[in-house]
Design a protein around this motif. Structure first.
Motif, PDB file in Angstrom:
ATOM      1  N   GLY A  13       2.499 -15.855 -46.057  1.00 38.65           N
ATOM      2  CA  GLY A  13       2.059 -15.432 -44.737  1.00 38.65           C
ATOM      3  C   GLY A  13       0.547 -15.465 -44.615  1.00 38.65           C
ATOM      4  N   PRO A  14       0.000 -14.951 -43.510  1.00 39.27           N
ATOM      5  CA  PRO A  14      -1.455 -14.940 -43.311  1.00 39.27           C
ATOM      6  C   PRO A  14      -2.163 -14.227 -44.457  1.00 39.27           C
ATOM      7  CG  PRO A  14      -0.307 -14.374 -41.287  1.00 39.27           C
ATOM      8  CD  PRO A  14       0.727 -14.396 -42.376  1.00 39.27           C
ATOM      9  N   LEU A  15      -3.278 -14.785 -44.881  1.00 37.91           N
ATOM     10  CA  LEU A  15      -3.986 -14.265 -46.032  1.00 37.91           C
ATOM     11  C   LEU A  15      -5.109 -13.340 -45.591  1.00 37.91           C
ATOM     12  CD1 LEU A  15      -4.220 -17.583 -48.014  1.00 37.91           C
ATOM     13  CD2 LEU A  15      -2.571 -15.763 -48.303  1.00 37.91           C
ATOM     14  N   ASP A  16      -5.262 -12.229 -46.294  1.00 41.98           N
ATOM     15  CA  ASP A  16      -6.375 -11.336 -46.014  1.00 41.98           C
ATOM     16  C   ASP A  16      -6.789 -10.664 -47.321  1.00 41.98           C
ATOM     17  OD1 ASP A  16      -3.820  -9.450 -44.536  1.00 41.98           O
ATOM     18  OD2 ASP A  16      -4.713  -8.982 -46.479  1.00 41.98           O
ATOM     19  N   ALA A  17      -7.819  -9.836 -47.246  1.00 48.94           N
ATOM     20  CA  ALA A  17      -8.329  -9.194 -48.452  1.00 48.94           C
ATOM     21  C   ALA A  17      -7.818  -7.772 -48.586  1.00 48.94           C
ATOM     22  CB  ALA A  17      -9.853  -9.211 -48.433  1.00 48.94           C
ATOM     23  N   ALA A  18      -6.793  -7.399 -47.854  1.00 47.67           N
ATOM     24  CA  ALA A  18      -6.259  -6.039 -47.896  1.00 47.67           C
ATOM     25  C   ALA A  18      -5.016  -6.002 -48.777  1.00 47.67           C
ATOM     26  CB  ALA A  18      -5.919  -5.568 -46.477  1.00 47.67           C
ATOM     27  N   GLY A  19      -4.449  -4.828 -48.938  1.00 47.50           N
ATOM     28  CA  GLY A  19      -3.174  -4.704 -49.610  1.00 47.50           C
ATOM     29  C   GLY A  19      -3.245  -4.423 -51.093  1.00 47.50           C
ATOM     30  N   LEU A  20      -4.423  -4.257 -51.676  1.00 50.42           N
ATOM     31  CA  LEU A  20      -4.526  -3.923 -53.088  1.00 50.42           C
ATOM     32  C   LEU A  20      -4.459  -2.405 -53.254  1.00 50.42           C
ATOM     33  CD1 LEU A  20      -7.435  -6.286 -54.199  1.00 50.42           C
ATOM     34  CD2 LEU A  20      -4.980  -6.687 -54.377  1.00 50.42           C
ATOM     35  N   ASP A  21      -3.760  -1.961 -54.301  1.00 49.86           N
ATOM     36  CA  ASP A  21      -3.697  -0.515 -54.519  1.00 49.86           C
ATOM     37  C   ASP A  21      -5.002  -0.017 -55.143  1.00 49.86           C
ATOM     38  OD1 ASP A  21      -3.643  -1.001 -57.297  1.00 49.86           O
ATOM     39  OD2 ASP A  21      -1.457  -0.916 -57.380  1.00 49.86           O
ATOM     40  N   GLY A  22      -5.125   1.298 -55.234  1.00 50.48           N
ATOM     41  CA  GLY A  22      -6.356   1.891 -55.737  1.00 50.48           C
ATOM     42  C   GLY A  22      -6.658   1.514 -57.172  1.00 50.48           C
ATOM     43  N   TYR A  23      -5.612   1.378 -57.980  1.00 50.86           N
ATOM     44  CA  TYR A  23      -5.833   0.990 -59.370  1.00 50.86           C
ATOM     45  C   TYR A  23      -6.466  -0.404 -59.454  1.00 50.86           C
ATOM     46  CZ  TYR A  23      -2.587   4.796 -60.563  1.00 50.86           C
ATOM     47  OH  TYR A  23      -1.971   6.015 -60.703  1.00 50.86           O
ATOM     48  N   THR A  24      -5.952  -1.325 -58.668  1.00 49.84           N
ATOM     49  CA  THR A  24      -6.461  -2.691 -58.711  1.00 49.84           C
ATOM     50  C   THR A  24      -7.882  -2.760 -58.156  1.00 49.84           C
ATOM     51  OG1 THR A  24      -4.199  -3.503 -58.435  1.00 49.84           O
ATOM     52  CG2 THR A  24      -5.968  -5.083 -58.085  1.00 49.84           C
ATOM     53  N   ARG A  25      -8.164  -1.989 -57.103  1.00 49.48           N
ATOM     54  CA  ARG A  25      -9.529  -1.970 -56.579  1.00 49.48           C
ATOM     55  C   ARG A  25     -10.508  -1.432 -57.619  1.00 49.48           C
ATOM     56  NH1 ARG A  25      -6.818  -0.274 -51.856  1.00 49.48           N
ATOM     57  NH2 ARG A  25      -7.348   1.916 -52.260  1.00 49.48           N
ATOM     58  N   GLU A  26     -10.102  -0.396 -58.359  1.00 49.62           N
ATOM     59  CA  GLU A  26     -10.962   0.141 -59.404  1.00 49.62           C
ATOM     60  C   GLU A  26     -11.144  -0.872 -60.532  1.00 49.62           C
ATOM     61  OE1 GLU A  26     -13.300   2.758 -61.767  1.00 49.62           O
ATOM     62  OE2 GLU A  26     -12.935   2.474 -59.623  1.00 49.62           O
ATOM     63  N   LEU A  27     -10.086  -1.582 -60.864  1.00 48.85           N
ATOM     64  CA  LEU A  27     -10.193  -2.610 -61.896  1.00 48.85           C
ATOM     65  C   LEU A  27     -11.175  -3.697 -61.468  1.00 48.85           C
ATOM     66  CD1 LEU A  27      -9.213  -3.819 -64.590  1.00 48.85           C
ATOM     67  CD2 LEU A  27      -7.385  -4.953 -63.298  1.00 48.85           C
ATOM     68  N   LEU A  28     -11.118  -4.098 -60.210  1.00 46.62           N
ATOM     69  CA  LEU A  28     -12.058  -5.107 -59.710  1.00 46.62           C
ATOM     70  C   LEU A  28     -13.497  -4.631 -59.865  1.00 46.62           C
ATOM     71  CD1 LEU A  28     -10.297  -6.373 -56.471  1.00 46.62           C
ATOM     72  CD2 LEU A  28     -11.006  -7.781 -58.396  1.00 46.62           C
ATOM     73  N   ARG A  29     -13.750  -3.381 -59.545  1.00 45.53           N
ATOM     74  CA  ARG A  29     -15.104  -2.836 -59.666  1.00 45.53           C
ATOM     75  C   ARG A  29     -15.577  -2.908 -61.112  1.00 45.53           C
ATOM     76  NH1 ARG A  29     -17.664   1.289 -61.501  1.00 45.53           N
ATOM     77  NH2 ARG A  29     -15.769   2.301 -62.257  1.00 45.53           N
ATOM     78  N   ARG A  30     -14.716  -2.566 -62.041  1.00 45.15           N
ATOM     79  CA  ARG A  30     -15.103  -2.529 -63.441  1.00 45.15           C
ATOM     80  C   ARG A  30     -15.278  -3.934 -64.020  1.00 45.15           C
ATOM     81  NH1 ARG A  30     -11.471   1.753 -66.643  1.00 45.15           N
ATOM     82  NH2 ARG A  30     -13.243   1.530 -68.071  1.00 45.15           N
ATOM     83  N   VAL A  31     -14.395  -4.829 -63.616  1.00 42.50           N
ATOM     84  CA  VAL A  31     -14.459  -6.205 -64.113  1.00 42.50           C
ATOM     85  C   VAL A  31     -15.728  -6.891 -63.625  1.00 42.50           C
ATOM     86  CG1 VAL A  31     -13.424  -8.470 -63.710  1.00 42.50           C
ATOM     87  CG2 VAL A  31     -12.010  -6.590 -64.539  1.00 42.50           C
ATOM     88  N   THR A  32     -16.054  -6.749 -62.355  1.00 44.06           N
ATOM     89  CA  THR A  32     -17.255  -7.394 -61.832  1.00 44.06           C
ATOM     90  C   THR A  32     -18.525  -6.712 -62.316  1.00 44.06           C
ATOM     91  OG1 THR A  32     -16.993  -6.118 -59.781  1.00 44.06           O
ATOM     92  CG2 THR A  32     -16.109  -8.361 -59.815  1.00 44.06           C
ATOM     93  N   GLY A  33     -18.382  -5.550 -62.935  1.00 43.29           N
ATOM     94  CA  GLY A  33     -19.491  -4.927 -63.638  1.00 43.29           C
ATOM     95  C   GLY A  33     -19.535  -5.287 -65.107  1.00 43.29           C
ATOM     96  N   PHE A  34     -18.651  -6.190 -65.544  1.00 38.09           N
ATOM     97  CA  PHE A  34     -18.607  -6.736 -66.904  1.00 38.09           C
ATOM     98  C   PHE A  34     -18.333  -5.656 -67.953  1.00 38.09           C
ATOM     99  CE2 PHE A  34     -21.819  -9.352 -64.564  1.00 38.09           C
ATOM    100  CZ  PHE A  34     -20.991 -10.423 -64.334  1.00 38.09           C
TER     101      PHE A  34
END
Length: 779
Positions: A13-34
């Motif tokens: 379906g249509p693609l967007d940047a929403a729909g990630l749970d809080g755990y995944t958002r926190e993981l993204l923050r940590r990963v992009t902080g290396f």
């Protein structure tokens, strides 16, 4: 409708940047902080130990031992939110000229190849290791390359043929059998009393890698259990314990679930990275590799589509790094000719859009494939990721078949690295073995064999005058053929010596028939042993040839001697003439019939220059059109003097199949019609074709439909591949002013994608200039 079909519908379906749970958002923050980035000096410690302390170990066992010791000892960071375990190498893979602050990392990772440099930030406790390498002097094969031909020393070409930093294993071999299953196959082969010593060493090296990977799985399991014990969140603790159980199981048996298959695929890739001294270890067709596990889980009720999608997101998060050349391929034909697009093809697209992390996806489409897949691919492209690349099976497959590949294998191709085409587990992955600068060849021919930059005389058989344009062009073509012929023995020598200096037991294990042959894949064991030879400068050379034909031989505006003097003076005192070349002469990308015909002919001349020759293991050369040096290396730009097209000495060359940044450009459809004039079935090694796209052209559903029609039209008239950057100058300028807000912004450079804020100022300005010109040409 089957559950798999429902899943495909749900995740396309249509693609967007929403729909990630809080755990995944926190993981993204940590990963992009290396937070989980691997220590680049860890592998170097083990490489030093092996080469210094075990000098009599056969070289293939040395290579395996380095990989094995690193797997057995590398720290395994565990972020509590992650679903895929193991080390990450987020800042390791960068080209020179891209993310310059990190270019030392891959060199320090492989001291046996690069030795050491004083500028590297080597920790005090590791300095003795690097001093030992420095004392050994340059690597022998590097020293051999210094005995270069005269044309090589002035920047015409760099013939080479190592597997080097480009790999495309068949990870399906490991996924199907598991670590234990492959060890049993190796053991049975070792029991054959007829094996020669070299075969015994190869098989022992394979087994050493497999045994160490089993240890690594158990180490991951232990690290996950320790982290789970200290995790206060019961959901995260339970997930960590489940992942620990999966890792422990993978040490013993083949993967049984989709999650286990993702985990083992990642660890197989990590093992490849540990022996790949560059940035282009690639996965191949992940949707095909993983589909049986996903479909079985759905059918058995072990997994829902939503759960599967979350795992794909976490796989891409684990994979993400700041400069991306590790290719992941989706869609395309199956070996039997059916379409292979499945729910996972859509999920990987959706996962990149949802996470906001640009990873190196390549999408394969064909005339009989699902229209929805191309449309959803273009939604992601339009978001400004610079990805995915889009490949046309209806051209790539015939190109491979034309060069001797069985059609069933040709349909199973995958891009590796930036844009290089090979076949997982069936090719030797010797890519980019030439880098011939066509513009430099023309410079030498126009100037009596002399280099305008250094003054060096490279050839003494170039006449001062030519009777007509055909004679000049014939000499230029003859020199291309001469360079090709002189390069072949150099390429053969590197093919023949590589297995003695850098054998690849892990890649051999993941090559079809590798265990049975017990001969290293660098020694010619794959089914196909092509060497891909590259050209760049095609846009600049056709622009220049057209000016020479028109001004010198047709209109008699200048004599050849007068043109030589203009170029020798770098257009100084001839600005009006230079502007006439830039703005009043036809140029590549304007869809000019005569120039398009010249483009088609010049591309074919390079491709056919290698047709009479064979590689060291008897296969065909695979021509490519792809520039790395032209796109991001000012050092290479400075090697080319002034050009008849109006380009001054040292100015950028046109990037692969882009129009020149200098001079008039056509609209995007004119550019694509020009590109499609080339017969791409002559170029089975792949092409680099990145175009800038004004974001204003593709907004809304109508814009998306226009984009789809443009890409389909390009492919219908013979286009092979396209990558699109859809970023505005305003957005890029804002990223320069506020880099902290644009940490995820990735731009496509040549094939590689990299974080914009990490680029050098000069390269940032080049990317901005490309975007500005794209907007201007559409007005």
């Amino acid at each position: 409708m089957s559950e798999a079909a429902v899943a495909e519908q749900r995740w396309s379906g249509p693609l967007d940047a929403a729909g990630l749970d809080g755990y995944t958002r926190e993981l993204l923050r940590r990963v992009t902080g290396f937070e989980d980035d691997a220590d680049p000096f860890e592998r170097a410690k083990h490489a030093t130990h092996v080469y210094r302390d075990r000098p009599d170990l056969p070289v293939v066992l040395k290579r395996a031992e380095i990989v094995a010791l690193t797997l057995e000892h590398i720290p395994i960071p565990v972020l509590g939110e992650e679903r895929i375990a193991g080390p990450a190498f987020r800042r390791l893979k960068v080209h020179g000229g891209v993310s310059d602050a990190d270019t030392w990392r891959v060199r320090a990772f492989f001291p046996e190849r690069h030795r050491a440099a004083p500028a590297w930030p080597i920790p005090a406790d590791r300095r003795d290791d690097f001093e030992w390498w420095r004392a050994r002097g340059p690597e022998p094969r590097v020293a051999a390359r210094r005995a270069a031909a005269p044309w090589q020393r002035v920047g015409v070409a760099s013939p080479r043929a190592g597997v080097g930093m480009h790999t495309l294993p068949d990870h399906g071999i490991l996924l199907e059998a598991g670590i234990g299953g492959l060890r049993r196959r190796v053991a049975r082969r070792l029991a054959d009393g007829r094996l020669r010593p070299g075969q015994l060493d190869e098989l022992r090296a394979m087994d050493r890698c497999l045994a160490a990977l089993a240890v690594h799985c158990r180490r991951c399991a232990a690290a996950l259990r320790r982290r789970a014990e200290s995790e206060p969140d019961p959901i995260l603790s339970g997930r960590l314990l489940g992942l620990a159980a999966d890792c422990a199981a993978l040490a013993r048996e083949r993967p049984r679930t989709f999650h286990q298959a993702l985990q083992l695929l990642r660890l197989s890739h990590v093992t490849d990275i540990l022996d790949t001294p560059g940035d282009a270890a690639s996965y191949g067709r992940v949707d095909q590799l993983l589909w049986p596990f996903y479909a079985d889980d759905l059918a058995a009720g072990r997994l829902t589509a939503a759960e599967g999608f979350e795992l794909v997101c976490h796989f891409l998060i684990k994979h993400w790094c700041v400069a991306e050349s590790e290719n992941i391929t989706l869609g395309g034909l199956l070996p039997d000719g059916r379409d292979g697009t499945n729910a996972l093809s859509f999920m990987f697209l959706q996962a990149m859009a949802r996470t906001g992390l640009a990873v190196n996806l390549s999408v394969r489409v064909h005339a009989g494939g699902p229209a929805r897949f191309l449309r959803e691919t273009l939604r992601v492209v339009r978001a400004g990721f610079g990805r995915p690349d889009i490949w046309n099976d209806d051209v790539v497959v015939p190109a491979l078949v034309r060069h001797g590949v069985a059609v069933e294998d040709a349909r199973d191709y995958a891009p590796l690295g930036c844009v290089e085409i090979m076949i997982p587990g069936r090719t030797s992955t010797r890519t980019m073995a030439m880098d011939m600068n066509l513009l430099k060849v023309l410079e030498l021919v126009l100037n009596g064999g002399r280099c305008l930059v250094s003054g060096t005389t490279v050839w003494t058989d170039i006449p001062d005058r030519f009777a007509d344009f055909g004679a000049l062009r014939g000499m230029y073509h003859a020199k291309i053929a001469e360079i090709a012929a002189q390069s072949v023995p150099r390429i053969h020598e590197e093919e023949r010596c590589e297995h003695r200096t850098w054998p690849r037991p892990w890649l051999t294990l993941l090559t079809r028939g590798g265990i049975e042959a017990a001969r290293d894949m660098t020694a010619g064991s794959p089914r196909y042993n092509p060497v891909a030879v590259t050209l760049y400068g095609i846009a600049d050379v056709v622009n220049s040839l057209y000016v020479v034909r028109k001004w010198v031989f047709e209109d008699r505006r200048l004599s050849l001697a007068e043109l030589r003097e203009v170029l020798r003076r770098d257009w100084e005192g001839h600005e009006a003439l230079r502007q006439a070349a830039l703005s009043r002469m036809p140029r590549f990308g304007q869809d000019h019939a005569a120039l398009n015909a010249m483009l088609r002919e010049e591309a074919a001349v390079f491709a056919r220059a290698f047709a009479p020759h064979r590689t060291g293991y008897g296969d065909r050369f695979w021509p490519m059109i792809f520039g790395v040096a032209d796109g991001n290396a000012p050092g290479k730009w400075r090697q080319s003097g002034a050009s008849p097209s109006g380009r001054r000495a040292g100015e950028p060359l046109a990037n692969s199949l882009q129009p020149s940044l200098a001079g008039e450009q056509g609209c995007i459809t004119a550019v694509l019609r020009s590109v499609a004039e080339i017969d791409f079935t002559l170029f089975p090694g792949g092409i680099g074709h990145v175009q800038e796209l004004d974001p204003a052209l593709v907004r809304g559903e109508q814009g998306l439909e226009q984009l789809r029609a443009m890409v389909q039209g390009f492919f219908a008239v013979g286009g092979m591949e396209i990558g699109l950057n859809a970023l505005s100058e305003a957005q890029l300028r804002d990223a320069q002013r506020h880099p902290d807000r644009y940490g995820h912004l990735m731009v496509r450079l040549f094939g590689l994608s990299a974080r914009f804020v990490n680029l050098s100022p000069a390269l940032q300005e080049q990317v901005i200039a490309r975007s500005r010109r794209a907007a201007q040409r559409e007005r």
